[in-house]
Scaffold this motif. Structure first.
Motif, PDB file in Angstrom:
ATOM      1  N   VAL A  22       0.869  -1.184   0.000  1.00 57.47           N
ATOM      2  CA  VAL A  22       0.000   0.000   0.000  1.00 57.47           C
ATOM      3  C   VAL A  22       0.902   1.230   0.000  1.00 57.47           C
ATOM      4  O   VAL A  22       1.908   1.264   0.712  1.00 57.47           O
ATOM      5  N   THR A  26      -1.496   6.851   1.655  1.00 61.86           N
ATOM      6  CA  THR A  26      -2.856   6.371   1.358  1.00 61.86           C
ATOM      7  C   THR A  26      -3.326   5.327   2.355  1.00 61.86           C
ATOM      8  O   THR A  26      -4.403   4.763   2.199  1.00 61.86           O
ATOM      9  N   PHE A  27      -2.529   5.077   3.386  1.00 60.33           N
ATOM     10  CA  PHE A  27      -2.872   4.022   4.340  1.00 60.33           C
ATOM     11  C   PHE A  27      -2.522   4.453   5.760  1.00 60.33           C
ATOM     12  O   PHE A  27      -2.467   3.645   6.672  1.00 60.33           O
ATOM     13  N   TYR A  33      -6.568   1.523   9.045  1.00 59.29           N
ATOM     14  CA  TYR A  33      -7.269   0.529   8.236  1.00 59.29           C
ATOM     15  C   TYR A  33      -7.286  -0.864   8.878  1.00 59.29           C
ATOM     16  O   TYR A  33      -7.752  -1.825   8.258  1.00 59.29           O
ATOM     17  N   LEU A  42      -0.819  -8.021   3.285  1.00 59.04           N
ATOM     18  CA  LEU A  42      -0.117  -7.076   2.412  1.00 59.04           C
ATOM     19  C   LEU A  42       1.332  -7.514   2.206  1.00 59.04           C
ATOM     20  O   LEU A  42       1.962  -8.067   3.104  1.00 59.04           O
ATOM     21  N   ILE A  45       3.665  -2.563   4.053  1.00 63.95           N
ATOM     22  CA  ILE A  45       2.937  -1.318   4.265  1.00 63.95           C
ATOM     23  C   ILE A  45       3.951  -0.183   4.192  1.00 63.95           C
ATOM     24  O   ILE A  45       4.997  -0.224   4.847  1.00 63.95           O
ATOM     25  N   ALA A 266       2.215  -0.943  -5.792  1.00 63.61           N
ATOM     26  CA  ALA A 266       1.585  -0.373  -4.604  1.00 63.61           C
ATOM     27  C   ALA A 266       0.226   0.208  -4.976  1.00 63.61           C
ATOM     28  O   ALA A 266       0.099   0.901  -5.985  1.00 63.61           O
ATOM     29  N   VAL A 267      -0.757  -0.114  -4.134  1.00 65.92           N
ATOM     30  CA  VAL A 267      -2.103   0.430  -4.291  1.00 65.92           C
ATOM     31  C   VAL A 267      -2.175   1.738  -3.520  1.00 65.92           C
ATOM     32  O   VAL A 267      -1.759   1.798  -2.357  1.00 65.92           O
ATOM     33  N   ASN A 271      -7.205   2.742  -2.045  1.00 67.77           N
ATOM     34  CA  ASN A 271      -7.446   2.412  -0.632  1.00 67.77           C
ATOM     35  C   ASN A 271      -8.539   3.284  -0.038  1.00 67.77           C
ATOM     36  O   ASN A 271      -9.304   2.849   0.809  1.00 67.77           O
ATOM     37  N   THR A 277      -8.840  -3.296  -1.555  1.00 67.15           N
ATOM     38  CA  THR A 277      -8.261  -3.414  -2.895  1.00 67.15           C
ATOM     39  C   THR A 277      -6.978  -4.243  -2.912  1.00 67.15           C
ATOM     40  O   THR A 277      -6.825  -5.133  -3.752  1.00 67.15           O
ATOM     41  N   ALA A 278      -6.040  -3.956  -2.004  1.00 65.33           N
ATOM     42  CA  ALA A 278      -4.738  -4.642  -2.063  1.00 65.33           C
ATOM     43  C   ALA A 278      -4.878  -6.161  -1.920  1.00 65.33           C
ATOM     44  O   ALA A 278      -4.333  -6.904  -2.753  1.00 65.33           O
TER      45      ALA A 278
END
Lengths: 306, 265
Positions: A22, A26-27, A33, A42, A45, A266-267, A271, A277-278
């Motif tokens: 991620v 965005t996380f 999360y 994941l 991170i 990377a997403v 997110n 999504t990931a």
């Protein structure tokens, strides 16, 4: 046909159980999360940017939605190294997930200081060097677009830590390959790209910019094809792994990056829309490999027919 | 907090541009506390990618209702939802309203369609007090029968005088305060435009009362990660005397004394 393809990838000395991370910013730092996503699902991170001291970031409005995209000018607010180590690292250590810390500074020396301090604590597995945030008025932005400044930052970070280092490349340069090669020559373990693309939106009634910072960085599905082209160029230029990001919504977007040469992906903005999504991308990559009879994600890498 | 694919049970006009969306949400609806919100993923295809936050109007068993006004790009995409359609929601989010003070008279203040965000609190509060609803015109004064059915006295104010007194909701509030209301130790629960919230908070601070303001800020992720919906609050320990909170996480309900208002609000 392989029923259980090997999804593991290596970034320098770090092995990820799958290639889906991620993206920084965005996380949050993980806890945001944790109720919605199993962090252990994941590949890694990448936490929000950390500099030496606490930072308040930019005035509001900080984001604006555009066609299939999001412009942000958050301005890297954060707790600084000590606050991150005190408030977030204990949480992250309790989870079975590699932690990559995105680092930045207002001077070259600050990058070195942050890298040295984070390299000395338990629970940080790699450093992503943010030389390309479009929303910082100080030196940071120039470090990503000026090859000489870029080398100085990466050299100093490399000399300050034994952790894997991953410069994050700016998309708004004339020749992405030269930055990727410079990163490799300075001893980087990988490069990541792309950061958000400098952008602006204006309210036509008030004629005022829609962001408090006036300009920001565009992310989301709108930038995905731009990122694919730059990842393709960077991956052809270097032997070190390329971590690709830019508008991933689903497994197909991630697979596209891998086909043009990305080792990991990377997403990011997705997110915010679909927190799951990931993990869904991981499953989608797995089923794609099975469907194509590939034994590993490595077997798909760089297979673009071009 | 979870992501749930809900089913649209009903989607009715509520007068004018207002609509009421009823969802079967067995995972989320029973968890909703008064003042919380849900983050709705817009139906595809939409080039508007972010979710949209909505206060929960009613939550009964497995069902929840959203009252909204079709005004922007996001809500335009929602207009065509039909019973039976699936809709992804994330929630419940935010802190919600606190329990009422034991010795105070609860007073609700709503502007725009803020009354929707106050309904669950109105149903939960142990005492029934007075509800001030303000709008531009009669069609903006919503849910009066619902609040009256709970035992609340509703006083409407419209800017064009088409329903209730002509003026702003704070005009009606001021008249009530000076007509004896201030002796009843009011505690305010308010939702509406920022200007109204600031004015209600100002009355509360001047009178030495408490005002819980449900604040609306431009929002991104809804869970505290993107740092879009930040609000300045007073923080004597911070440099400059203020720090940020995230309206999606530490809010949306803030006590008026904590809020640092910017010049044009």
């Amino acid at each position: 046909m392989t029923a259980t393809p090997d999804l593991a990838v290596r970034i320098g000395s770090l092995t990820l159980r799958n290639p889906v991370m991620v993206a920084s910013g965005t996380f949050g730092y993980g806890p945001e999360y944790a109720d919605l996503v199993d962090l252990a699902s994941l590949g890694a991170i990448v936490v929000k940017g950390i500099r030496a001291e606490p930072t308040t970031g930019n005035p509001t409005p900080r984001t604006v939605e555009t066609a299939s995209g999001l412009i942000n000018a958050i301005g890297l607010p954060g707790p600084g190294v000590d606050g991150f180590v005190r408030d977030y690292l204990p949480f992250l250590r309790r989870h079975d997930v590699p932690v990559i810390v995105n680092i930045w500074g207002r001077t070259v020396e600050e990058y070195g200081d942050v890298a040295r301090r984070l390299g000395a604590v338990d629970g940080v597995h790699a450093l992503e060097i943010n030389v390309s945030c479009p929303n910082i008025k100080e030196g940071s932005k120039a470090f990503g677009t000026n090859l000489e400044s870029f080398r100085r930052v990466v050299d100093l970070v490399r000399a300050s830590t034994r952790l894997p280092v991953i410069p994050k490349l700016a998309p708004n340069v004339a020749d992405i390959a030269s930055f990727a090669r410079a990163a490799e020559e300075c001893g980087s373990d990988a490069v990541s790209l792309i950061n958000s693309i400098p952008a602006m939106a204006v309210d036509i009634e008030t004629r005022r910019p829609k962001l408090g910072n006036i300009t920001g960085g565009l992310s989301g599905p709108a930038i995905h094809p731009v990122a694919v082209k730059l990842v393709w160029e960077a991956a052809r230029a270097v032997k070190i792994p390329v971590i690709a990001m830019g508008g991933i919504r689903d497994a197909a977007d991630a697979i596209e990056f891998i086909i043009v040469g990305a080792t990991a992906v990377a997403v990011g903005t997705a997110n915010f829309v679909e927190p799951g999504t990931a993990p869904a991308v991981v499953e989608g990559i797995r089923s794609h490999l099975v469907r194509h009879g590939l034994p590993s994600v490595a077997a798909l890498r760089g297979t673009v027919v071009a | 907090m979870k992501v749930e694919t809900t089913t649209v049970l009903a989607h009715a006009t509520y007068g004018g541009d207002y609509r009421c969306l009823e969802l079967e949400a067995p995972g989320i609806a029973p968890e909703v506390r008064p003042g919380q919100f849900v983050h709705i993923r817009l139906p595809a295809p939409a080039d508007a990618i972010l979710r949209r936050p909505f206060s929960v109007f009613r939550a009964d068993g497995d069902r929840l209702q959203i009252l909204y006004k079709a005004v922007g790009r996001g809500t335009a995409a929602m207009r065509h939802l039909q019973p039976g359609d699936g809709l992804s929601i994330l929630g419940p989010l935010g802190n919600g309203f606190p329990a009422a003070a034991a010795d105070a008279l609860p007073v609700l203040v709503a502007g725009g369609y803020g009354m929707a965000a106050l309904y669950l609190q109105a149903r939960t509060l142990p005492r029934r007090g007075i509800a001030f609803f303000g709008g531009a015109k009669a069609g903006d004064i919503l849910c009066v029968p619902e609040f009256e059915a709970l035992g609340w006295e509703v006083r409407a104010t419209t800017q064009d005088g088409s329903r209730g007194e002509r003026g702003l909701v704070t005009d009606a509030l001021d008249a009530w305060l000076s007509g004896g209301g201030r002796d009843l130790r009011p505690e305010f629960f308010a939702c509406g435009p920022n200007g109204m919230l600031r004015a209600v908070g100002g009355r509360a601070e001047a009178g030495g009362w408490t005002a819980w303001l449900s604040m609306d800020r431009h929002m991104g992720c809804g869970v505290g990660a993107c740092l879009t919906c930040v609000q300045k609050i007073r923080d004597p320990d911070a440099p400059g005397g203020w720090s940020w909170v995230r309206i999606c996480r530490e809010g949306p309900v803030m006590e008026c004394r904590t809020v640092v208002w910017e010049g044009d609000e």
